[in-house]
Design a protein around this motif. Sequence first.
Motif, mmCIF file in Angstrom:
data_model
loop_
_atom_site.group_PDB
_atom_site.id
_atom_site.type_symbol
_atom_site.label_atom_id
_atom_site.label_comp_id
_atom_site.label_asym_id
_atom_site.label_seq_id
_atom_site.Cartn_x
_atom_site.Cartn_y
_atom_site.Cartn_z
ATOM 1 N N GLY A 1 45.487 43.277 33.023
ATOM 2 C CA GLY A 1 46.490 42.430 33.668
ATOM 3 C C GLY A 1 47.171 43.111 34.839
ATOM 4 N N LEU A 2 47.401 44.423 34.722
ATOM 5 C CA LEU A 2 48.056 45.177 35.790
ATOM 6 C C LEU A 2 47.173 45.329 37.018
ATOM 7 N N PHE B 1 44.487 42.159 40.057
ATOM 8 C CA PHE B 1 44.823 41.596 41.362
ATOM 9 C C PHE B 1 45.449 42.598 42.318
ATOM 10 N N LEU B 2 45.631 43.830 41.860
ATOM 11 C CA LEU B 2 46.095 44.883 42.750
ATOM 12 C C LEU B 2 44.888 45.577 43.369
ATOM 13 N N PRO B 3 45.020 46.123 44.576
ATOM 14 C CA PRO B 3 43.868 46.775 45.234
ATOM 15 C C PRO B 3 43.608 48.178 44.691
ATOM 16 N N VAL B 4 43.473 48.275 43.358
ATOM 17 C CA VAL B 4 43.305 49.585 42.721
ATOM 18 C C VAL B 4 42.095 49.641 41.784
ATOM 19 N N SER B 5 41.409 48.526 41.585
ATOM 20 C CA SER B 5 40.188 48.428 40.769
ATOM 21 C C SER B 5 40.454 48.362 39.269
ATOM 22 N N SER B 6 40.375 47.159 38.728
ATOM 23 C CA SER B 6 40.534 46.981 37.283
ATOM 24 C C SER B 6 39.343 47.592 36.535
ATOM 25 N N ILE C 1 42.665 35.646 35.123
ATOM 26 C CA ILE C 1 42.318 34.520 35.986
ATOM 27 C C ILE C 1 43.180 33.299 35.656
ATOM 28 N N LEU C 2 43.439 33.071 34.378
ATOM 29 C CA LEU C 2 44.282 31.945 33.978
ATOM 30 C C LEU C 2 45.685 32.075 34.578
ATOM 31 N N ALA C 3 46.162 33.301 34.732
ATOM 32 C CA ALA C 3 47.480 33.516 35.330
ATOM 33 C C ALA C 3 47.534 32.957 36.750
ATOM 34 N N VAL C 4 46.454 33.095 37.512
ATOM 35 C CA VAL C 4 46.404 32.538 38.868
ATOM 36 C C VAL C 4 46.515 31.020 38.823
ATOM 37 N N VAL C 5 45.770 30.401 37.901
ATOM 38 C CA VAL C 5 45.787 28.945 37.776
ATOM 39 C C VAL C 5 47.189 28.458 37.431
ATOM 40 N N LEU D 1 49.689 37.496 30.286
ATOM 41 C CA LEU D 1 51.131 37.657 30.479
ATOM 42 C C LEU D 1 51.446 38.747 31.501
ATOM 43 N N VAL D 2 50.722 39.861 31.437
ATOM 44 C CA VAL D 2 50.957 40.947 32.392
ATOM 45 C C VAL D 2 50.571 40.501 33.805
ATOM 46 N N ALA D 3 49.454 39.793 33.934
ATOM 47 C CA ALA D 3 49.007 39.324 35.254
ATOM 48 C C ALA D 3 50.012 38.352 35.862
ATOM 49 N N LEU D 4 50.642 37.506 35.044
ATOM 50 C CA LEU D 4 51.669 36.592 35.549
ATOM 51 C C LEU D 4 52.760 37.355 36.292
ATOM 52 N N LEU D 5 53.226 38.432 35.685
ATOM 53 C CA LEU D 5 54.294 39.233 36.284
ATOM 54 C C LEU D 5 53.802 39.978 37.520
#
Length: 268
Positions: free
Chosen positions: A15-16, A19-24, A54-58, A229-233
């Motif tokens: 989640g962290l 979407f950050l430019p750090v590579s999941s 991905i659901l967090a984006v939606v 939940l983490v991605a939402l934040l």
Amino acid sequence: MDHYLTVILLGIVEGLTEFLPVSSTGHLILASELLGYDAATWAMFNVIIQLGAILAVVVLYWRTFWAVGMGLLRREPVSWRFLRNLLLAFIPSAIIGLALHDYIEILLGAPTVVAWALIAGGIAILLIERAVKEQRFHGIADIPVVRVLGIGLIQCISMIPGVSRSGATIMGALTLGVERRTAAEFSFFLAIPTMLGATTLELLKKGDRITSAAIGWDSITLGFLVSFLVALLVIKWFVGLVSKHGFAPFAWYRIIAGAAALVWLTMR
């Protein structure tokens, strides 16, 4: 390490970093080395919990998707250009991902590659941030077709673990004249078809290994929820940060994390 603690930690990492430019993917590979769990056992788990992010984006951008959907029904040109750009940017990764899937899987077992990619990506972000001046395109629907295809091709570099899908997409968009906030949001939206495609491919190839004696549906559900939940934040925070301060903080993080990983991998 306790099983459910591993589930929660992996959900947080996904989640962290999705979407950050750090590579999941790179962070999950390094996490397997650091925490000592069997990466092969958890491979499908890591693929599925990406869908939580991905659901967090939606959820966060539901108004955008609703507006685009209604616009498509009303045949509004701006909505059709939005959809066209999203699909065109996805095509290169779909083609190259299918062609190079087996080679990519080999790289997933190379934590040293991740460390070097983190460092190289951090340096690239600093150089691009300094070099890019002109920002001509302030909406996803406004990006010309040729530049959209360019962004899609640049995204394919992220098939090297540690490069970062979002990082490659955002930096590619910046170099092609897209302003920061739009570049970040384009990377969020492009993640939906890209990650759905990657997950579908993995399920088709290894669907019989979704669960194992060690990892059941309860663990997958928990990891999915934590990732969501983490991605939402993270998404809301990230857009605000890059709009004000750019991407340099993430570049320095990548360089420091990559260097630390190299030292640790060498000395262990």
